[in-house]
Write an enzyme that holds these catalytic residues in place. Structure first.
Site, PDB file in Angstrom:
ATOM      1  CE  LYS A  58      -4.534  -1.225   0.532  1.00 23.07           C
ATOM      2  NZ  LYS A  58      -4.529  -2.554   1.094  1.00 23.07           N
ATOM      3  CB  SER A 315      -0.631  -8.289  -0.646  1.00 21.97           C
ATOM      4  OG  SER A 315      -1.402  -9.004   0.293  1.00 21.97           O
TER       5      SER A 315
END
Ligand SMILES: *Cc1c(COP(=O)(O)O)cnc(C)c1O
Length: 330
Positions: A58, A315
């Site tokens: 992110k 991720s």
């Protein structure tokens, strides 16, 4: 005038994002597992975004968005609503770019999440999840304080930034047959699709979501965005209830398929990462690999990935330690 953040992002935007992130984001390692290669009869390449700054990919999208603020936007600062990794990514990016940041979080969010955003210098404003609407609160605060709202996935600059993880992986391992990517709102997947389209057009890109949160799979089948009720899953980074206006068309047009995995499959993947690869991965971060295992059909001896070169994006790795240890011990 259409806002730049609402114009569909292109591969060129991913390349430009990579330039902005150069020297700021980590170029995360690509790891291998001889053990798992042998089990699946495939060659697996793990892109380790759990080792990215703030512990998840992110940071890429957040920094890419904030780096493009005008002088006036910088002065007002950035606002977001998120209890998770996007909040920390915004908070750190704002600090690096020297602008104020405000994060709107539910008052019952984990203490560690509020603390993490505050540690990076953001102000945290809480609201009651049951009685208040976070988007309305965010918009009001943004207006009052002259702040710019950066949402977690449906934003062109965020999507382009997220695409740089797959861009790096494909630069390092150009001839992938498959790329598995997790998805919540689809920012990471749509950015990855832009990179794969340009660098490896024959690579099949497969999205993986929790089976209880299969809104993207339903949306692909239906041909329009399907919204679901708040799903129950240990993959708390993939609880988005619907794809975005920008992410859906990219996924619809370019993803090979969307598959799902169960929480139990995620727990098994977490154990594999800890035991074999010495990697701390959060449940959402294990979706793509759990999808590879499910897809390969190894349990039935099918070995559908036999001989294939398979990219996997891990991720993120932000998980409360008490919770993590329960997953490993179960
Ligand atoms: C946000 C997040 C996701 C989902 O990303 P989208 O861009 O919303 O699809 C997956 N894994 C982790 C660790 C995340 O923080």
């Amino acid at each position: 005038m259409t806002l730049p953040s609402l114009t569909p992002p292109t591969y060129q935007d991913v390349v430009a994002a990579a330039e902005r992130l150069s020297g700021v984001a980590h170029r995360t390692p690509v790891k291998r597992s001889a053990h798992m290669d042998e089990r699946l009869g495939a060659k697996l390449f793990f892109k380790c975004e759990n080792l990215q700054r703030t512990g998840a990919f992110k940071f890429r999208g957040a920094y890419n968005a904030l780096a493009q603020f005008s002088d006036e936007q910088r002065k007002g600062g950035v606002l977001t609503f998120s209890a998770g990794n996007h909040a920390q990514a915004i908070a750190l990016s704002a600090r690096l770019l020297d602008m104020p940041a405000l994060v709107v979080m539910p008052e019952d969010a984990a203490h560690s999440k509020m603390a993490a955003s505050r540690e990076y210098g953001a102000q945290v404003v809480t609201y009651n999840r049951h009685t208040e609407d976070r988007e309305a609160i965010s918009q009001q605060l943004a207006r009052e304080r002259g702040m710019t709202l950066v949402p977690p996935f449906d934003h062109a600059h965020v999507i382009a930034g997220q695409g740089t993880a797959a861009l790096e992986l494909l630069q390092e391992v150009p001839d992938l047959d498959y790329l598995f990517v997790c998805l919540g709102g689809g920012g990471l997947l749509s950015g990855s699709l832009l990179a794969a389209q340009a660098l490896a057009p024959r690579c099949k890109v497969i999205g993986v979501e929790p089976e209880t949160a299969n809104d993207a799979q339903q949306s692909l089948r239906a041909g329009h965005i399907v919204r679901i009720a708040l799903p129950q899953t240990i993959a708390d980074g993939a609880q988005a209830q619907a794809l975005g206006e920008l992410t859906f068309p990219i996924i619809r047009d370019h993803a090979e398929d969307i598959i799902t995995v169960s929480d139990q499959q995620l727990i098994e993947a977490l154990r594999f990462f800890a035991e074999r690869m010495k990697l701390v991965v959060e449940p959402t971060g294990a979706l793509a690999f759990a999808g590879v295992q499910a897809f390969s059909g190894e349990d039935d001896g099918a070995k559908l990935l036999q001989g294939e070169r398979v990219g996997i994006i891990i991720s993120g790795g932000n998980v409360d330690l008490a919770r993590y240890s329960r997953f490993l011990a179960d």
